[in-house]
Write a protein that holds these residues in place. Sequence first.
Motif, PDB file in Angstrom:
ATOM      1  N   LEU A 128       0.113  -1.430   0.160  1.00  0.00           N
ATOM      2  CA  LEU A 128       0.077   0.274   0.033  1.00  0.00           C
ATOM      3  C   LEU A 128       0.647   1.396  -0.396  1.00  0.00           C
ATOM      4  N   LEU A 129       1.232   2.047  -1.329  1.00  0.00           N
ATOM      5  CA  LEU A 129       1.286   3.356  -1.406  1.00  0.00           C
ATOM      6  C   LEU A 129       1.070   4.798  -0.379  1.00  0.00           C
ATOM      7  N   ALA A 130       0.901   5.356   0.374  1.00  0.00           N
ATOM      8  CA  ALA A 130       0.193   6.209   0.048  1.00  0.00           C
ATOM      9  C   ALA A 130      -0.805   5.911   0.903  1.00  0.00           C
ATOM     10  N   PRO A 131      -1.306   4.637   1.773  1.00  0.00           N
ATOM     11  CA  PRO A 131      -2.684   4.603   1.563  1.00  0.00           C
ATOM     12  C   PRO A 131      -4.190   5.923   1.928  1.00  0.00           C
ATOM     13  N   ALA A 132      -4.813   5.866   1.399  1.00  0.00           N
ATOM     14  CA  ALA A 132      -5.253   6.900   2.024  1.00  0.00           C
ATOM     15  C   ALA A 132      -6.871   5.915   2.199  1.00  0.00           C
ATOM     16  N   PRO A 133      -7.492   4.664   2.424  1.00  0.00           N
ATOM     17  CA  PRO A 133      -8.480   4.552   3.045  1.00  0.00           C
ATOM     18  C   PRO A 133      -9.296   5.847   4.280  1.00  0.00           C
ATOM     19  N   ASP A 134     -10.505   5.066   4.168  1.00  0.00           N
ATOM     20  CA  ASP A 134     -11.845   5.793   4.175  1.00  0.00           C
ATOM     21  C   ASP A 134     -10.817   7.828   4.006  1.00  0.00           C
ATOM     22  N   PHE A 135     -10.753   7.807   2.696  1.00  0.00           N
ATOM     23  CA  PHE A 135     -10.163   9.132   3.103  1.00  0.00           C
ATOM     24  C   PHE A 135     -11.695  10.608   2.844  1.00  0.00           C
ATOM     25  N   THR A 136     -12.426   9.664   2.366  1.00  0.00           N
ATOM     26  CA  THR A 136     -13.308  11.060   2.083  1.00  0.00           C
ATOM     27  C   THR A 136     -14.592  10.976   3.726  1.00  0.00           C
ATOM     28  N   THR A 172     -18.209  14.477  -4.748  1.00  0.00           N
ATOM     29  CA  THR A 172     -19.413  14.706  -4.915  1.00  0.00           C
ATOM     30  C   THR A 172     -20.328  14.629  -3.826  1.00  0.00           C
ATOM     31  N   ARG A 173     -21.194  14.753  -3.607  1.00  0.00           N
ATOM     32  CA  ARG A 173     -21.773  13.803  -2.424  1.00  0.00           C
ATOM     33  C   ARG A 173     -22.108  12.781  -1.628  1.00  0.00           C
ATOM     34  N   ALA A 174     -22.366  12.281  -3.501  1.00  0.00           N
ATOM     35  CA  ALA A 174     -22.622  10.542  -3.730  1.00  0.00           C
ATOM     36  C   ALA A 174     -21.282  10.052  -2.904  1.00  0.00           C
ATOM     37  N   LEU A 175     -20.236  10.379  -3.574  1.00  0.00           N
ATOM     38  CA  LEU A 175     -18.948  10.124  -3.136  1.00  0.00           C
ATOM     39  C   LEU A 175     -18.533   9.740  -1.811  1.00  0.00           C
ATOM     40  N   ILE A 176     -19.306  10.677  -0.631  1.00  0.00           N
ATOM     41  CA  ILE A 176     -19.080  11.492   0.264  1.00  0.00           C
ATOM     42  C   ILE A 176     -19.890  10.573   1.024  1.00  0.00           C
ATOM     43  N   GLU A 177     -21.038  10.411   0.839  1.00  0.00           N
ATOM     44  CA  GLU A 177     -21.900   9.343   1.255  1.00  0.00           C
ATOM     45  C   GLU A 177     -21.708   8.311   1.347  1.00  0.00           C
ATOM     46  N   ASP A 178     -20.943   7.319   0.196  1.00  0.00           N
ATOM     47  CA  ASP A 178     -21.017   6.154   0.305  1.00  0.00           C
ATOM     48  C   ASP A 178     -19.978   5.744   0.810  1.00  0.00           C
ATOM     49  N   GLY A 179     -18.854   6.485   0.830  1.00  0.00           N
ATOM     50  CA  GLY A 179     -17.694   6.385   1.575  1.00  0.00           C
ATOM     51  C   GLY A 179     -17.746   6.372   3.323  1.00  0.00           C
ATOM     52  N   ARG A 180     -19.248   7.017   3.723  1.00  0.00           N
ATOM     53  CA  ARG A 180     -18.815   6.290   4.683  1.00  0.00           C
ATOM     54  C   ARG A 180     -19.069   4.916   4.967  1.00  0.00           C
ATOM     55  N   ALA A 181     -19.991   3.885   4.065  1.00  0.00           N
ATOM     56  CA  ALA A 181     -20.425   2.752   3.967  1.00  0.00           C
ATOM     57  C   ALA A 181     -19.794   2.181   3.510  1.00  0.00           C
ATOM     58  N   ASN A 182     -18.198   2.759   3.280  1.00  0.00           N
ATOM     59  CA  ASN A 182     -16.976   0.706   2.843  1.00  0.00           C
ATOM     60  C   ASN A 182     -15.979   1.742   3.686  1.00  0.00           C
ATOM     61  N   ARG A 183     -15.998   2.247   4.524  1.00  0.00           N
ATOM     62  CA  ARG A 183     -15.374   2.482   6.028  1.00  0.00           C
ATOM     63  C   ARG A 183     -14.812   1.349   6.344  1.00  0.00           C
ATOM     64  N   VAL A 184     -13.095   1.235   6.673  1.00  0.00           N
ATOM     65  CA  VAL A 184     -12.747  -0.641   6.927  1.00  0.00           C
ATOM     66  C   VAL A 184     -11.965  -0.216   8.579  1.00  0.00           C
ATOM     67  N   MET A 185     -11.318   1.314   8.687  1.00  0.00           N
ATOM     68  CA  MET A 185     -10.741   1.938   9.484  1.00  0.00           C
ATOM     69  C   MET A 185     -11.569   1.907  10.638  1.00  0.00           C
ATOM     70  N   THR A 186     -12.341   1.488  11.439  1.00  0.00           N
ATOM     71  CA  THR A 186     -13.604   1.331  12.599  1.00  0.00           C
ATOM     72  C   THR A 186     -12.990   0.733  13.303  1.00  0.00           C
ATOM     73  N   GLY A 187     -11.952   0.101  13.522  1.00  0.00           N
ATOM     74  CA  GLY A 187     -11.590  -1.363  14.599  1.00  0.00           C
ATOM     75  C   GLY A 187     -10.509  -1.798  13.744  1.00  0.00           C
ATOM     76  N   PRO A 188      -9.977  -3.139  14.579  1.00  0.00           N
ATOM     77  CA  PRO A 188      -9.328  -4.240  13.826  1.00  0.00           C
ATOM     78  C   PRO A 188      -9.661  -4.503  12.707  1.00  0.00           C
ATOM     79  N   ILE A 189      -8.592  -3.883  11.669  1.00  0.00           N
ATOM     80  CA  ILE A 189      -8.255  -4.891  10.411  1.00  0.00           C
ATOM     81  C   ILE A 189      -7.684  -6.378  10.234  1.00  0.00           C
ATOM     82  N   ASP A 190      -8.738  -7.314   9.596  1.00  0.00           N
ATOM     83  CA  ASP A 190      -8.125  -8.267   9.350  1.00  0.00           C
ATOM     84  C   ASP A 190      -8.248  -8.751   7.407  1.00  0.00           C
TER      85      ASP A 190
END
Length: 256
Positions: A128-136, A172-190
């Motif tokens: 992962l290079l300059a990783p930006a998960p959950d950036f929105t 876009t508003r759609a990108l930001i709202e959809d980003g909330r549904a795809n979060r990965v940094m809410t707890g331990p990631i396996d």
Amino acid sequence: MAASAPVFIDVDGSSIAVRQAPGAAPGVVWLGGYKSDMLGTKAEALAAWTGGEGLAYLRHDYSGHGESGGEFADGTISRWLAESLAVFRRFSKGKQILVGSSMGAWIALRMVQELRRSGDDRVAGLVLLAPAPDFTVELIEPVLTKAQKRDLSKKGFFAEPSGYSDEPYIYTRALIEDGRANRVMTGPIDTHCPVHILQGLADPDVPSSHALKLASMLPADDVTLSLIPDGDHRLSRPEDLDMLKRAVADMVRRAA
């Protein structure tokens, strides 16, 4: 050497451009960043390297990017994830190393979740290079100005000048709202595989604290975090590309 012409597949009505080079497993899968395409410096450097190593290499453009069809403004993490999964499932065989740049790291982490949910455990490593998960959620929403919030509410998007293109970035508003549904940094990631994070300390777009936070959320996996003191967000200098190739080569050796 010029890249070969892409093939196209339809994913949910969008024509997705794909380039596949045959070779041995574990193969390497490139996942580009927001507003990037599969002919960028890092993607091409990996194409040359995998070709020299005799490894399979797979890459594609998300809808609204590069040679793929569709409108960029219609894109969301869910849409680009679905396209990436479709390409992976159709074109890859055997163990694979996912290499995700910026937003591509978010896509890679979501791919691992969805693949394992469907019983597919072929991802053998993540670079992962300059990783930006959950950036929105983590990097955009907290610093929205009143004007940007107003544009999102009234126009459905806001535009920001890009340091990498003459065209502005559209969020876009759609990108930001959809980003909330795809979060990965809410707890331990396996991820069930080794992870190598490459992060520049001079990155103006994704702070190194974001990479450190991501690394801390991978307690069950073998994680390597390489901090590059003068590295920017692109990580496309010759020395950065050498580090990328070494990281991928190490993953390939571990997975073979």
